[in-house]
Scaffold this motif. Structure first.
Motif, PDB file in Angstrom:
ATOM      1  N   ARG A 202      -3.755 -13.594   7.565  1.00  0.00           N
ATOM      2  CA  ARG A 202      -2.522 -13.716   8.339  1.00  0.00           C
ATOM      3  C   ARG A 202      -1.388 -12.921   7.683  1.00  0.00           C
ATOM      4  N   LEU A 203      -1.324 -12.994   6.334  1.00  0.00           N
ATOM      5  CA  LEU A 203      -0.254 -12.268   5.625  1.00  0.00           C
ATOM      6  C   LEU A 203      -0.387 -10.764   5.873  1.00  0.00           C
ATOM      7  N   CYS A 204      -1.620 -10.246   5.779  1.00  0.00           N
ATOM      8  CA  CYS A 204      -1.849  -8.812   6.019  1.00  0.00           C
ATOM      9  C   CYS A 204      -1.390  -8.438   7.425  1.00  0.00           C
ATOM     10  N   GLN A 205      -1.793  -9.278   8.404  1.00  0.00           N
ATOM     11  CA  GLN A 205      -1.442  -8.986   9.801  1.00  0.00           C
ATOM     12  C   GLN A 205       0.070  -9.025  10.010  1.00  0.00           C
ATOM     13  N   GLN A 206       0.693 -10.059   9.437  1.00  0.00           N
ATOM     14  CA  GLN A 206       2.138 -10.226   9.640  1.00  0.00           C
ATOM     15  C   GLN A 206       2.903  -9.051   9.048  1.00  0.00           C
ATOM     16  N   VAL A 207       2.515  -8.620   7.843  1.00  0.00           N
ATOM     17  CA  VAL A 207       3.220  -7.488   7.220  1.00  0.00           C
ATOM     18  C   VAL A 207       3.044  -6.250   8.087  1.00  0.00           C
ATOM     19  N   ALA A 208       1.795  -5.997   8.523  1.00  0.00           N
ATOM     20  CA  ALA A 208       1.528  -4.790   9.312  1.00  0.00           C
ATOM     21  C   ALA A 208       2.285  -4.825  10.647  1.00  0.00           C
ATOM     22  N   GLN A 209       2.426  -6.032  11.236  1.00  0.00           N
ATOM     23  CA  GLN A 209       3.065  -6.122  12.551  1.00  0.00           C
ATOM     24  C   GLN A 209       4.591  -6.163  12.459  1.00  0.00           C
TER      25      GLN A 209
ATOM     26  N   SER B 116       2.000   5.182   8.671  1.00  0.00           N
ATOM     27  CA  SER B 116       2.806   6.304   9.145  1.00  0.00           C
ATOM     28  C   SER B 116       4.245   5.994   8.854  1.00  0.00           C
ATOM     29  N   ASN B 117       4.963   6.944   8.485  1.00  0.00           N
ATOM     30  CA  ASN B 117       6.389   6.703   8.324  1.00  0.00           C
ATOM     31  C   ASN B 117       7.161   7.880   8.878  1.00  0.00           C
ATOM     32  N   THR B 118       7.998   7.520   9.781  1.00  0.00           N
ATOM     33  CA  THR B 118       8.784   8.584  10.402  1.00  0.00           C
ATOM     34  C   THR B 118      10.237   8.210  10.324  1.00  0.00           C
ATOM     35  N   MET B 119      11.037   9.147  10.093  1.00  0.00           N
ATOM     36  CA  MET B 119      12.485   8.902  10.044  1.00  0.00           C
ATOM     37  C   MET B 119      12.981   8.849  11.489  1.00  0.00           C
ATOM     38  N   LYS B 120      13.774   7.825  11.743  1.00  0.00           N
ATOM     39  CA  LYS B 120      14.271   7.719  13.121  1.00  0.00           C
ATOM     40  C   LYS B 120      15.307   8.806  13.376  1.00  0.00           C
TER      41      LYS B 120
ATOM     42  N   ASP C  63       0.830  -1.220   0.000  1.00  0.00           N
ATOM     43  CA  ASP C  63       0.000   0.000   0.000  1.00  0.00           C
ATOM     44  C   ASP C  63       0.860   1.265   0.000  1.00  0.00           C
ATOM     45  N   PHE C  64       0.403   2.258  -0.718  1.00  0.00           N
ATOM     46  CA  PHE C  64       1.040   3.584  -0.768  1.00  0.00           C
ATOM     47  C   PHE C  64       2.548   3.488  -0.955  1.00  0.00           C
ATOM     48  N   PHE C  65       2.931   2.629  -1.814  1.00  0.00           N
ATOM     49  CA  PHE C  65       4.377   2.388  -1.969  1.00  0.00           C
ATOM     50  C   PHE C  65       5.101   3.609  -2.538  1.00  0.00           C
TER      51      PHE C  65
ATOM     52  N   ASN D 178       6.083   1.886   8.284  1.00  0.00           N
ATOM     53  CA  ASN D 178       4.917   1.034   8.556  1.00  0.00           C
ATOM     54  C   ASN D 178       4.344   0.573   7.230  1.00  0.00           C
ATOM     55  N   LEU D 179       4.538  -0.701   6.957  1.00  0.00           N
ATOM     56  CA  LEU D 179       4.060  -1.243   5.683  1.00  0.00           C
ATOM     57  C   LEU D 179       2.738  -1.953   5.879  1.00  0.00           C
ATOM     58  N   THR D 180       1.906  -1.892   4.878  1.00  0.00           N
ATOM     59  CA  THR D 180       0.727  -2.769   4.841  1.00  0.00           C
ATOM     60  C   THR D 180       0.579  -3.262   3.407  1.00  0.00           C
ATOM     61  N   ILE D 181      -0.157  -4.353   3.265  1.00  0.00           N
ATOM     62  CA  ILE D 181      -0.425  -4.851   1.914  1.00  0.00           C
ATOM     63  C   ILE D 181      -1.929  -5.040   1.739  1.00  0.00           C
ATOM     64  N   SER D 182      -2.349  -5.002   0.485  1.00  0.00           N
ATOM     65  CA  SER D 182      -3.738  -5.328   0.163  1.00  0.00           C
ATOM     66  C   SER D 182      -3.733  -6.591  -0.683  1.00  0.00           C
ATOM     67  N   ILE D 183      -4.763  -7.390  -0.492  1.00  0.00           N
ATOM     68  CA  ILE D 183      -4.806  -8.677  -1.197  1.00  0.00           C
ATOM     69  C   ILE D 183      -6.153  -8.856  -1.904  1.00  0.00           C
TER      70      ILE D 183
END
Ligand SMILES: Nc1nc2c(ncn2[C@@H]2O[C@H](COP(=O)(O)OP(=O)(O)OP(=O)(O)O)[C@@H](O)[C@H]2O)c(=O)[nH]1
Length: 403
Positions: free
Chosen positions: A319-326, A399-403, A258-260, A337-342
């Motif tokens: 499970r794949l969606c959850q694993q990627v998000a976590q 969300s993506n934040t630079m450390k 998502d939002f790559f 923070n990555l997420t995927i859509s299937i």
């Protein structure tokens, strides 16, 4: 057949092939199998030369034990080269056992070296056993050319047979052995041994071509970034599955990060690439080894879950969606923070054409994106609408934040 001419020709051929194999190894030292096969040719030439020198007054240790020891080492190096070539990973225990077997074989030759008859029986039997092992090993080897494998296997089996016959001839003609410890009748087995060794030496360099071919084929089928099947290879595998398993149910999935574009724009392409590779790793880890996974576009993957029912397939997608998000939060220094859509569809190959399944899964993926992303949508062949199973109900978190 003029024996000295045959022997000279055989030794010259072995020497030339040995040098060629050694040059192959020098060009690519990682391919240690070529060095081992070069040693095999060298051992055969040296051992045979020492056997030829037997009529001259040389110490028995040299012209008998060392000569036959070298002739035994020739097939042992062939075997070791095949193990290397096929990248078999043997346990420490197995390697120790092989070491003991070799030591025992050489010890046997040492014990017999004062008795030419006993020595030739011991050498012939140990050489025959090594060829039997080599033929067995080829059964599990990675050589993809069946004709080549069968030819090499036949040569090994024939060679083992010849060596057993030689041992038998010595035993049966125990009273009339010459100074080599061989009966007159063994001239044909001796000739066969020389010719088969030369034939093996001539066949081995072919493996370098087969290896190169295999490497190029694999390279042309894999995606460079993720090592997954590329688009073309993935769809070839899908076609093969449809042909070979017409009645086995499967689930076809399209997955998209998502939002790559935002990840690329915020962190740069290098981090974007790492994200793609991390998703690929997670897919390989989460799915079964016989599921088919491919990278079919920039940040787009496709999966065929094999032999699975509709409900389980949906759970796998969730499970794949959850694993990627976590899991895929940290990529080196960058917090992403990555997420995927299937989008997925359950199929029975004989009832649903492959291309129709791809189209349905693609449409379902689009529905997942429309539904807010980080979601699995299951399309169906029975109805034209898509149920839009919102598998992960939480709102999209990005969300993506630079450390
Ligand atoms: N780093 C990197 N980026 C790629 C690669 N292939 C494609 N992209 C980028 O992936 C992005 C895909 O963006 P879009 O198709 O707009 O989709 P998106 O931003 O993921 O948005 P949604 O799919 O709608 O969630 C584009 O910016 C491409 O340049 C690649 O191999 N590496």
């Amino acid at each position: 057949m003029h024996l000295p001419t045959v022997i000279t020709l055989a030794l010259t051929t072995n020497l030339t092939v040995g040098l060629y194999l050694y040059l192959l190894y020098r060009r690519k030292p990682k391919d240690r199998c070529f060095k081992l096969w070069a040693y095999s040719c060298g051992c055969f030439v040296l051992g045979s030369a020492l056997v030829i020198l037997r009529p001259y007054p040389l110490p028995a240790l040299l012209s008998f034990f060392i000569a036959d020891g070298l002739l035994l080492l020739a097939p042992v190096f062939v075997l070791a080269g095949l193990v290397q070539f096929s990248r078999f990973r043997y346990t420490r225990k197995r390697r120790q056992q092989a070491g003991w077997a070799l030591t025992l074989g050489l010890l046997l030759l040492l014990l017999c070296h004062q008795h030419p008859g006993l020595l030739s029986i011991a050498a012939a039997v140990t050489i025959a056993l090594t060829f039997c092992l080599s033929a067995g090993l080829l059964q599990k080897s990675i050589i993809t050319e069946p004709i080549f494998t069968r030819t090499l296997q036949s040569v090994f089996v024939l060679h083992a047979g010849v060596m057993f016959v030689q041992a038998m001839l010595v035993t049966l003609n125990w009273q009339q052995l010459d100074l080599h410890g061989l009966p007159e009748a063994s001239i044909y087995t001796l000739l066969s041994h020389i010719l088969l060794t030369t034939l093996t030496a001539l066949l081995l360099p072919w493996l370098s071509f087969l290896k190169l071919e295999r490497k190029l084929t694999l390279k042309s089928q894999r995606d460079g970034l993720t090592r997954l099947a590329n688009r073309e290879h993935f769809f070839n595998q899908i076609e093969r599955y449809w042909r070979q398993h017409p009645n086995t149910p499967a689930a076809f999935m399209m997955l998209d990060i998502d939002f790559f574009k935002r990840i690329n724009d915020t962190f740069g392409h290098a981090v974007g690439d790492k994200a793609i590779a991390a998703v690929a790793r997670l897919l390989s880890k989460q799915l079964r080894s016989n599921d088919i996974i491919g990278r079919v576009g920039g940040e787009e993957f496709a999966v065929l879950l094999i032999d699975i029912d509709e409900q389980t397939a949906l759970k796998v997608g969730q499970r794949l969606c959850q694993q990627v998000a976590q899991q895929l939060v940290w990529l080196d220094e960058d917090q992403v923070n990555l997420t995927i859509s299937i989008g997925m569809v359950h199929v029975i190959p004989t009832e649903h054409p492959a291309m129709e399944a791809v189209k349905r899964a693609d449409e379902a993926l689009y529905a997942s994106k429309q539904a807010g992303r980080n979601t699995v949508t299951q399309a169906s062949f029975s109805t034209n609408n898509m149920p839009g199973d919102q598998a992960i109900p939480e709102p999209l978190s990005y969300s993506n934040t630079m450390k």
